[in-house]
Design an enzyme around this catalytic site. Structure first.
Site, PDB file in Angstrom:
ATOM      1  N   LYS A  48     -14.446   8.155 -30.013  1.00  0.00           N
ATOM      2  CA  LYS A  48     -15.328   9.189 -30.556  1.00  0.00           C
ATOM      3  C   LYS A  48     -16.462   9.574 -29.606  1.00  0.00           C
ATOM      4  CE  LYS A  48     -14.282   9.203 -35.360  1.00  0.00           C
ATOM      5  NZ  LYS A  48     -13.498   7.985 -35.668  1.00  0.00           N
ATOM      6  N   GLU A  91     -21.522  14.361 -39.824  1.00  0.00           N
ATOM      7  CA  GLU A  91     -20.963  13.687 -40.998  1.00  0.00           C
ATOM      8  C   GLU A  91     -20.305  12.416 -40.505  1.00  0.00           C
ATOM      9  OE1 GLU A  91     -19.242  15.804 -39.214  1.00  0.00           O
ATOM     10  OE2 GLU A  91     -17.416  14.626 -38.953  1.00  0.00           O
ATOM     11  N   SER A 134      -7.062   3.636 -30.174  1.00  0.00           N
ATOM     12  CA  SER A 134      -8.257   4.468 -30.327  1.00  0.00           C
ATOM     13  C   SER A 134      -9.558   3.692 -30.488  1.00  0.00           C
ATOM     14  CB  SER A 134      -8.068   5.425 -31.507  1.00  0.00           C
ATOM     15  OG  SER A 134      -7.739   4.713 -32.689  1.00  0.00           O
TER      16      SER A 134
HETATM   17  C1  LIG Z   1     -12.403   7.937 -36.478  1.00  0.00           C
HETATM   18  C2  LIG Z   1     -11.312   7.163 -35.904  1.00  0.00           C
HETATM   19  C3  LIG Z   1      -9.971   7.609 -35.942  1.00  0.00           C
HETATM   20  C4  LIG Z   1      -9.540   8.845 -36.670  1.00  0.00           C
HETATM   21  O1  LIG Z   1     -10.034  10.046 -36.175  1.00  0.00           O
HETATM   22  P1  LIG Z   1      -9.177  11.058 -35.310  1.00  0.00           P
HETATM   23  O2  LIG Z   1     -10.045  12.247 -35.188  1.00  0.00           O
HETATM   24  O3  LIG Z   1      -7.899  11.331 -36.046  1.00  0.00           O
HETATM   25  O4  LIG Z   1      -8.920  10.406 -34.008  1.00  0.00           O
HETATM   26  C5  LIG Z   1      -9.001   6.850 -35.305  1.00  0.00           C
HETATM   27  N1  LIG Z   1      -9.305   5.693 -34.691  1.00  0.00           N
HETATM   28  C6  LIG Z   1     -10.576   5.224 -34.640  1.00  0.00           C
HETATM   29  C7  LIG Z   1     -10.834   3.931 -33.948  1.00  0.00           C
HETATM   30  C8  LIG Z   1     -11.613   5.938 -35.244  1.00  0.00           C
HETATM   31  O5  LIG Z   1     -12.859   5.447 -35.194  1.00  0.00           O
END
Ligand SMILES: *Cc1c(COP(=O)(O)O)cnc(C)c1O
Length: 390
Positions: A88, A110, A376
């Site tokens: 993020k 948000e 992610s």
């Molecule tokens: C917020 C988040 C997501 C989901 O958000 P996307 O916009 O779909 O990427 C996925 N993985 C992690 C670790 C997150 O913090």
């Protein structure tokens, strides 16, 4: 073919469905963002921060034991190693530098689990900007550590008490704030959602993920594309970043994994591409989980970051045109996959990323297949959940 068109649509999805009061604000952003993003001095400032502050490039790690287990060559794109623990921050860095160039002085955001809130509060501290974060009261209570981090970073966190008191309601409240402060305020949206140009802009900021992947694969394997890329889908930003430079590469299969919750055949699910129908939510037209008469269905997933009733317009388009394959992983499958990665590779993934990992067991690979899983985020924030279920 997979780029946004000049009206802000990916195929039939996208657009900017906004109240009149925001029109000139969004219009200015729409007219200026491409030029600002392509300005060399902007790119230099963002790239420097990504390198020295975020810690990029994130490694592409060959997971040997996991590869052996699934009978293919698995590489993990380590977004979990970024500052603040997820992808993020790539987006909030880009948007804060943009906000500064647009002369904005007040930042709103948000947040669901608090990850985007922390990433936003972090860049606001860095740039000395006022920061207001809207968060559903339910989430404020279950994500206490992230709330404390945001407050320590200097942000004001406003608990939202409408609706289900979760992400959708926090987004509604942030939209309301934006309408009351259209001139001085920049809204940092946390995913590839919202009115045009946000989905395209956030995709561009996250595209650093696949830009690095190309170079890293070239160096490691002598070819710059994988056979598969797996990514989880909440709003779709980490997947958009991981897919971006391969959208026109037919040799790479793009696999999007949604949160099935308790199952796509139950009421407790967040699989908005598989179960959604065309509708408008938070400023854009996409696939949305809704009742026959258009009421939003409250989503459910064990993972707060995937617990959203809509999906970014890019992913609706990729799915509908057959460019991506959409799978869904249940809570239980994600927990199993998280445990597996932890024990086989010594990496505790975020629950969201565990859904991407759960996709591995749903595909039949050939031994020579090169598979990139976009990891992610890291699992620190999810320890309570892991301890409760495993
Ligand atoms: C917020 C988040 C997501 C989901 O958000 P996307 O916009 O779909 O990427 C996925 N993985 C992690 C670790 C997150 O913090």
């Amino acid at each position: 073919m997979y780029q946004v068109n000049e009206n802000g649509y990916f195929g039939e999805f996208g657009g900017a469905y906004i109240p009149e009061i925001l029109f000139s604000n969004v219009e200015t952003l729409k007219n200026q963002y491409r030029a600002i993003l392509e300005d060399p001095s902007f790119q230099q400032e963002v790239d420097q921060l990504l390198a020295d502050y975020v810690g990029r490039p994130s490694p592409l790690y060959h997971a040997k034991r996991l590869s052996e287990h699934y009978g293919c060559q698995i590489y993990l794109k380590r977004e979990d190693l970024n500052h603040t623990g997820a992808h993020k921050i790539n987006n909030t860095i880009g948007q804060i530098v943009l906000a500064k160039r647009l002369g904005k002085t007040r930042i709103i955001a948000e947040t669901g689990a608090g990850q985007h809130g922390v990433a936003t509060a972090t860049v606001c501290a860095l740039m000395n900007m006022e920061c207001i974060v809207y968060m559903g009261k339910t989430d404020v209570e279950r994500q206490e550590l992230n709330v404390q981090k945001m407050r320590m970073l200097g942000a004001s966190v406003y608990p939202v008490t409408s609706g289900n008191q979760t992400l959708k309601d926090a987004t509604n409240e942030a939209m309301r704030d934006w309408c009351s402060h259209p001139v001085d305020t920049f809204y940092i949206i946390g995913s590839t959602v919202g009115p045009h140009p946000y989905p395209d802009m956030v995709e561009r900021f996250q595209s650093v993920i696949s830009r690095e992947m190309k170079e890293q694969l070239q160096t490691k394997l002598g070819r710059n594309y994988p056979d598969y890329i797996l990514a989880c889908i909440g709003g779709g930003s980490n997947a958009a970043g991981a897919f971006h430079h391969y959208l026109d590469e037919p040799r790479t299969q793009l696999i999007a994994i949604e949160a099935a919750g308790k199952g796509t055949d139950t009421d407790e699910t967040a699989a908005s591409i598989l179960l959604g129908r065309l509708g408008i939510l938070h400023g854009s037209k996409s696939l949305i989980m809704q009742t026959e008469d258009g009421q939003i269905i409250e989503p459910y997933s064990i993972s707060a970051g995937l617990d959203y009733p809509g999906v970014g317009p890019l992913h609706a388009h990729l799915a509908r045109t057959g460019r991506s394959t959409v799978l869904a992983a249940t809570d239980a499958e994600a927990l199993t996959a998280a445990m597996e990665l932890t024990r086989m590779e010594g990496i505790i993934p975020a629950l969201e990323s565990a859904h991407a990992l759960a996709g591995l067991s749903k595909i039949t690979f050939k031994p020579e297949d090169v598979v990139v899983v976009n990891l992610s985020g890291r699992g620190d924030k999810d320890m309570d959940t892991y301890l409760r279920y495993i």
